[in-house]
Enzyme design. Structure first.
Site: not given
Ligand code: PGA
Length: 260
Positions: A12-14, A102, A104, A174, A180, A220, A241-242
């Site tokens: 997930n590149w956001k 998600h 966010e 999650e 993050g 993470s 994500g990251g």
């Molecule tokens: P993260 O994000 O790996 O940077 O914690 C995961 C996500 O939000 O899907």
């Protein structure tokens, strides 16, 4: 009885990578992944909307064993919804997976369970696979209400979905406090909540759906913790994500899947 579920590692590149950077990232990723890696697992990347067409073209031209995903969509087919993108538009770009709910989107853009459910239904109607996200806040965890929160989100997200469709879906657990932040749930805690997710799926859609649905852990995930998380019996993959922005690191996560 265990059913062999195909692992799914999703990046997930956001809101990262313009379309030039996206092309470079997927190119590098495809060099890093061996044939055995993509034979053992599904690998998806979920870039921003502006990158989708470029990545689709590259996947097709180079016949890459990477599948295209999106991060979001609206539930309507078309209409006066400024700024939104419909499931049919994504399907037309060979998008296979769409993230729904998600944290966010829930926290920053006001998506509630009902909206998430409408998205899940619309994604399925467009013949794509929803990745339904759930997870608790730190306060909820500390109050001991993780299971209740996750149960409610999964039940609401799956309302009205036919059991055979649930079977083909993905649910991503999650914990919000792990996204993050560099903090990861312990493999035992992640396993316990992913098992709860599977249990709720069973209550909602029956045993066959529960045995087939793929449950990802997210929050993470990186190459140094992926192997332990991915070896848990109810964790079928990761939503990353990251660490998915770095093709070397993301490929190492894919390669952390334990041998069957
Ligand atoms: P993260 O994000 O790996 O940077 O914690 C995961 C996500 O939000 O899907």
């Amino acid at each position: 009885m265990t059913t062999a579920r195909r692992p799914l590692i999703s990046g997930n590149w956001k809101m990262h990578h313009n379309h030039f950077e996206a092309i470079q990232c997927v190119q590098k990723l495809s060099f890093r992944l061996d044939k055995e890696d993509t034979e053992r697992a599904d690998v998806t990347v979920h870039p921003p909307f502006t990158d989708l067409r470029s990545i689709q073209t590259m996947i097709e031209a180079d016949d890459l064993a990477i599948q295209l995903g999106a991060q979001h969509c609206h539930w309507e087919e078309k209409g006066a919804f400024t700024g939104e993108v419909s499931p049919a538009m994504l399907a037309k770009l060979q998008v296979s997976y769409v993230i729904a709910g998600h944290s966010e989107r829930r926290q920053l853009f006001g998506e509630d369970d009902e909206m998430v459910n409408r998205k899940v239904l619309a994604i399925l109607a467009a013949r794509m696979t929803p990745i339904l996200c759930c997870g608790e806040t730190l306060e909820e965890r500390e109050a001991g209400s993780t299971d209740d929160r996750v149960r409610d989100q999964v039940r609401a997200g799956l309302a009205g979905v036919a059991p055979d469709q649930v079977a083909g879906m993905v649910v991503a657990y999650e914990p919000i406090w792990a996204i993050g932040t560099g903090r990861t749930a312990t493999p035992e805690d992640a396993q316990a909540t992913c098992a709860t997710v599977r249990q709720v799926v069973g209550e909602v859609a029956g045993d066959d759906a529960a045995a087939a649905v793929r449950v990802q852990y997210g929050g993470s995930v990186k190459s140094s913790n992926a192997a332990e998380l991915l070896s848990q019996p109810d964790i079928d993959g990761a939503l990353v994500g990251g660490a998915s922005l770095d093709p070397d690191e993301f490929a190492l996560i894919v390669q952390s899947i334990p041998a069957p």
